[in-house]
Design a protein around this motif. Structure first.
Motif, PDB file in Angstrom:
ATOM      1  N   MET A 134       1.358  -1.379  -0.526  1.00 62.49           N
ATOM      2  CA  MET A 134       0.355  -0.351   0.033  1.00 62.49           C
ATOM      3  C   MET A 134       1.007   1.472  -0.081  1.00 62.49           C
ATOM      4  SD  MET A 134      -2.406   1.246   2.906  1.00 62.49           S
ATOM      5  CE  MET A 134      -2.188   2.697   3.768  1.00 62.49           C
ATOM      6  N   THR A 135       1.059   2.399  -1.563  1.00 61.86           N
ATOM      7  CA  THR A 135       1.581   3.035  -1.005  1.00 61.86           C
ATOM      8  C   THR A 135       0.770   4.265  -0.896  1.00 61.86           C
ATOM      9  OG1 THR A 135       2.557   2.133  -2.765  1.00 61.86           O
ATOM     10  CG2 THR A 135       3.087   4.646  -2.458  1.00 61.86           C
ATOM     11  N   THR A 136       1.039   5.489   0.064  1.00 60.11           N
ATOM     12  CA  THR A 136       0.464   6.474   0.509  1.00 60.11           C
ATOM     13  C   THR A 136       0.722   7.396  -0.280  1.00 60.11           C
ATOM     14  OG1 THR A 136       0.888   5.948   2.805  1.00 60.11           O
ATOM     15  CG2 THR A 136      -0.024   8.574   2.183  1.00 60.11           C
ATOM     16  N   ALA A 137      -0.734   7.271  -1.121  1.00 64.22           N
ATOM     17  CA  ALA A 137      -0.367   8.624  -2.456  1.00 64.22           C
ATOM     18  C   ALA A 137      -0.916  10.355  -1.725  1.00 64.22           C
ATOM     19  CB  ALA A 137      -2.262   8.162  -3.317  1.00 64.22           C
ATOM     20  N   ARG A 138      -0.511  11.177  -2.076  1.00 64.43           N
ATOM     21  CA  ARG A 138      -0.006  12.317  -1.722  1.00 64.43           C
ATOM     22  C   ARG A 138      -2.159  13.066  -2.155  1.00 64.43           C
ATOM     23  NH1 ARG A 138       3.128  13.626   2.435  1.00 64.43           N
ATOM     24  NH2 ARG A 138       5.069  13.014   2.110  1.00 64.43           N
ATOM     25  N   GLY A 144     -11.809  11.884   5.919  1.00 64.66           N
ATOM     26  CA  GLY A 144     -13.582  12.491   6.690  1.00 64.66           C
ATOM     27  C   GLY A 144     -14.593  11.812   6.020  1.00 64.66           C
ATOM     28  N   GLU A 145     -14.269  11.451   4.427  1.00 67.45           N
ATOM     29  CA  GLU A 145     -15.505  10.898   3.397  1.00 67.45           C
ATOM     30  C   GLU A 145     -15.629   9.683   3.224  1.00 67.45           C
ATOM     31  OE1 GLU A 145     -14.106  12.859  -0.057  1.00 67.45           O
ATOM     32  OE2 GLU A 145     -15.053  15.536   0.681  1.00 67.45           O
ATOM     33  N   MET A 146     -14.291   9.068   3.587  1.00 70.09           N
ATOM     34  CA  MET A 146     -14.536   7.448   4.119  1.00 70.09           C
ATOM     35  C   MET A 146     -15.694   6.978   4.995  1.00 70.09           C
ATOM     36  SD  MET A 146     -10.233   5.861   4.378  1.00 70.09           S
ATOM     37  CE  MET A 146      -9.957   6.320   3.398  1.00 70.09           C
ATOM     38  N   PRO A 147     -16.206   6.103   4.375  1.00 74.16           N
ATOM     39  CA  PRO A 147     -16.860   5.205   5.210  1.00 74.16           C
ATOM     40  C   PRO A 147     -16.069   4.516   6.030  1.00 74.16           C
ATOM     41  CG  PRO A 147     -16.968   4.222   2.382  1.00 74.16           C
ATOM     42  CD  PRO A 147     -16.380   5.013   3.165  1.00 74.16           C
ATOM     43  N   PHE A 148     -17.458   4.033   7.065  1.00 71.71           N
ATOM     44  CA  PHE A 148     -15.993   3.515   8.235  1.00 71.71           C
ATOM     45  C   PHE A 148     -15.706   1.873   8.092  1.00 71.71           C
ATOM     46  CE2 PHE A 148     -16.325   0.445  11.445  1.00 71.71           C
ATOM     47  CZ  PHE A 148     -15.236   0.752  12.499  1.00 71.71           C
ATOM     48  N   GLU A 149     -16.139   1.125   7.434  1.00 76.21           N
ATOM     49  CA  GLU A 149     -15.755  -0.253   6.560  1.00 76.21           C
ATOM     50  C   GLU A 149     -14.102   0.340   6.005  1.00 76.21           C
ATOM     51  OE1 GLU A 149     -18.861   0.540   6.296  1.00 76.21           O
ATOM     52  OE2 GLU A 149     -19.292  -1.359   7.280  1.00 76.21           O
ATOM     53  N   LYS A 150     -14.091   1.337   4.747  1.00 69.76           N
ATOM     54  CA  LYS A 150     -13.421   1.360   4.042  1.00 69.76           C
ATOM     55  C   LYS A 150     -11.688   1.932   5.517  1.00 69.76           C
ATOM     56  CE  LYS A 150     -11.205   3.373  -0.347  1.00 69.76           C
ATOM     57  NZ  LYS A 150     -10.179   2.434  -0.456  1.00 69.76           N
ATOM     58  N   ALA A 151     -12.141   3.004   6.141  1.00 76.31           N
ATOM     59  CA  ALA A 151     -11.237   3.048   6.608  1.00 76.31           C
ATOM     60  C   ALA A 151     -10.255   2.668   7.728  1.00 76.31           C
ATOM     61  CB  ALA A 151     -11.968   4.727   7.581  1.00 76.31           C
ATOM     62  N   LEU A 152     -11.349   1.668   8.424  1.00 76.43           N
ATOM     63  CA  LEU A 152     -10.253   0.417   9.262  1.00 76.43           C
ATOM     64  C   LEU A 152     -10.051  -0.482   8.289  1.00 76.43           C
ATOM     65  CD1 LEU A 152     -10.344  -0.554  12.031  1.00 76.43           C
ATOM     66  CD2 LEU A 152     -12.991  -1.958  11.180  1.00 76.43           C
ATOM     67  N   GLU A 153     -10.593  -1.120   7.322  1.00 70.21           N
ATOM     68  CA  GLU A 153      -9.186  -1.822   6.035  1.00 70.21           C
ATOM     69  C   GLU A 153      -8.117  -0.771   6.284  1.00 70.21           C
ATOM     70  OE1 GLU A 153      -9.673  -3.033   1.949  1.00 70.21           O
ATOM     71  OE2 GLU A 153     -11.848  -3.054   2.366  1.00 70.21           O
ATOM     72  N   GLN A 154      -8.125   0.345   5.587  1.00 72.01           N
ATOM     73  CA  GLN A 154      -7.009   0.880   5.771  1.00 72.01           C
ATOM     74  C   GLN A 154      -6.210   0.883   7.137  1.00 72.01           C
ATOM     75  OE1 GLN A 154      -6.896   4.902   3.790  1.00 72.01           O
ATOM     76  NE2 GLN A 154      -7.953   3.636   1.842  1.00 72.01           N
ATOM     77  N   LEU A 155      -6.919   1.229   8.077  1.00 75.66           N
ATOM     78  CA  LEU A 155      -6.039   0.565   9.315  1.00 75.66           C
ATOM     79  C   LEU A 155      -5.828   0.109   9.633  1.00 75.66           C
ATOM     80  CD1 LEU A 155      -6.023   2.540  11.621  1.00 75.66           C
ATOM     81  CD2 LEU A 155      -7.618   2.072  12.580  1.00 75.66           C
ATOM     82  N   GLU A 156      -6.022  -1.374   9.308  1.00 70.66           N
ATOM     83  CA  GLU A 156      -5.654  -2.341   9.476  1.00 70.66           C
ATOM     84  C   GLU A 156      -4.590  -2.796   8.503  1.00 70.66           C
ATOM     85  OE1 GLU A 156      -9.301  -4.796   8.853  1.00 70.66           O
ATOM     86  OE2 GLU A 156      -9.993  -4.621  11.189  1.00 70.66           O
ATOM     87  N   VAL A 191      -2.046  -1.477  10.527  1.00 72.97           N
ATOM     88  CA  VAL A 191      -1.420  -1.964  11.769  1.00 72.97           C
ATOM     89  C   VAL A 191      -0.464  -3.422  10.806  1.00 72.97           C
ATOM     90  CG1 VAL A 191      -1.574  -3.414  13.637  1.00 72.97           C
ATOM     91  CG2 VAL A 191      -2.992  -1.382  13.074  1.00 72.97           C
ATOM     92  N   ARG A 192      -0.676  -3.907  10.256  1.00 73.10           N
ATOM     93  CA  ARG A 192      -0.115  -5.386   9.524  1.00 73.10           C
ATOM     94  C   ARG A 192       1.525  -5.070   8.983  1.00 73.10           C
ATOM     95  NH1 ARG A 192      -5.082  -6.448   8.015  1.00 73.10           N
ATOM     96  NH2 ARG A 192      -4.936  -5.579   6.149  1.00 73.10           N
ATOM     97  N   ARG A 193       1.554  -3.612   8.213  1.00 65.77           N
ATOM     98  CA  ARG A 193       2.668  -3.242   7.443  1.00 65.77           C
ATOM     99  C   ARG A 193       3.309  -2.618   8.664  1.00 65.77           C
ATOM    100  NH1 ARG A 193       2.719   1.001   2.756  1.00 65.77           N
ATOM    101  NH2 ARG A 193       4.996   0.047   3.162  1.00 65.77           N
ATOM    102  N   LEU A 194       3.172  -1.946   9.626  1.00 64.11           N
ATOM    103  CA  LEU A 194       4.117  -1.898  10.763  1.00 64.11           C
ATOM    104  C   LEU A 194       4.392  -2.541  11.802  1.00 64.11           C
ATOM    105  CD1 LEU A 194       2.414   1.733  11.807  1.00 64.11           C
ATOM    106  CD2 LEU A 194       3.993   1.716  10.859  1.00 64.11           C
ATOM    107  N   GLU A 195       3.644  -3.862  12.068  1.00 62.60           N
ATOM    108  CA  GLU A 195       3.982  -4.646  12.715  1.00 62.60           C
ATOM    109  C   GLU A 195       5.000  -6.278  12.189  1.00 62.60           C
ATOM    110  OE1 GLU A 195       0.578  -6.456  13.699  1.00 62.60           O
ATOM    111  OE2 GLU A 195       0.360  -5.752  15.630  1.00 62.60           O
ATOM    112  N   TYR A 232       1.553   5.930   9.995  1.00 66.71           N
ATOM    113  CA  TYR A 232       1.761   6.283  11.095  1.00 66.71           C
ATOM    114  C   TYR A 232       0.672   7.273  11.227  1.00 66.71           C
ATOM    115  CZ  TYR A 232       1.936   6.507  16.110  1.00 66.71           C
ATOM    116  OH  TYR A 232       1.060   6.614  17.454  1.00 66.71           O
ATOM    117  N   GLU A 233       1.128   8.347  11.288  1.00 73.16           N
ATOM    118  CA  GLU A 233       0.302   9.780  11.162  1.00 73.16           C
ATOM    119  C   GLU A 233      -0.718   9.110  10.618  1.00 73.16           C
ATOM    120  OE1 GLU A 233       2.395  12.278   9.582  1.00 73.16           O
ATOM    121  OE2 GLU A 233       3.839  12.536  11.479  1.00 73.16           O
ATOM    122  N   ARG A 234      -1.356   8.622   9.204  1.00 67.51           N
ATOM    123  CA  ARG A 234      -1.880   8.536   8.128  1.00 67.51           C
ATOM    124  C   ARG A 234      -2.479   7.508   9.495  1.00 67.51           C
ATOM    125  NH1 ARG A 234      -5.062   8.898   3.873  1.00 67.51           N
ATOM    126  NH2 ARG A 234      -6.359   7.296   3.234  1.00 67.51           N
ATOM    127  N   GLY A 235      -2.888   6.523  10.344  1.00 66.55           N
ATOM    128  CA  GLY A 235      -3.403   5.355  10.703  1.00 66.55           C
ATOM    129  C   GLY A 235      -3.567   6.141  11.538  1.00 66.55           C
TER     130      GLY A 235
END
Length: 86
Positions: A1-5, A13-25, A28-32, A45-48
């Motif tokens: 996953m590359t973080t696009a500017r 703020g426009e993301m539905p919960f499920e998409k935001a949670l998926e990206q957050l997960e 976390v996987r990448r950082l772990e 991390y800041e995006r998370g």
């Protein structure tokens, strides 16, 4: 996953919960895994953190909307009342 500017925090703020949670997960996987360069680790991390705050806000809004069904003495639905959130 590359973080696009172009996918800046304002768009979170426009993301539905499920998409935001998926990206957050995924973050976390990448950082772990520990195989992300330091600069990118700080960036994702800041995006998370922004995604976490967004998910928490959406959950809080959902809690406010949840109501419990009130029943008559004989068990029939009678209406609704706010859910007691402790």
């Amino acid at each position: 996953m590359t973080t696009a500017r172009s996918d800046a925090p304002a768009q979170i703020g426009e993301m539905p919960f499920e998409k935001a949670l998926e990206q957050l997960e995924e973050i976390v996987r990448r950082l772990e895994r520990g195989d992300v360069p330091l600069d990118e680790s700080v960036e994702i991390y800041e995006r998370g953190e922004a995604l976490k705050r967004h998910c928490e806000a959406l959950l809080k809004k959902a809690e406010v909307r949840i109501q419990r069904i009130t029943l008559t003495p004989d068990g029939r639905p009678d209406g609704t009342a706010p859910l007691d959130v402790e």
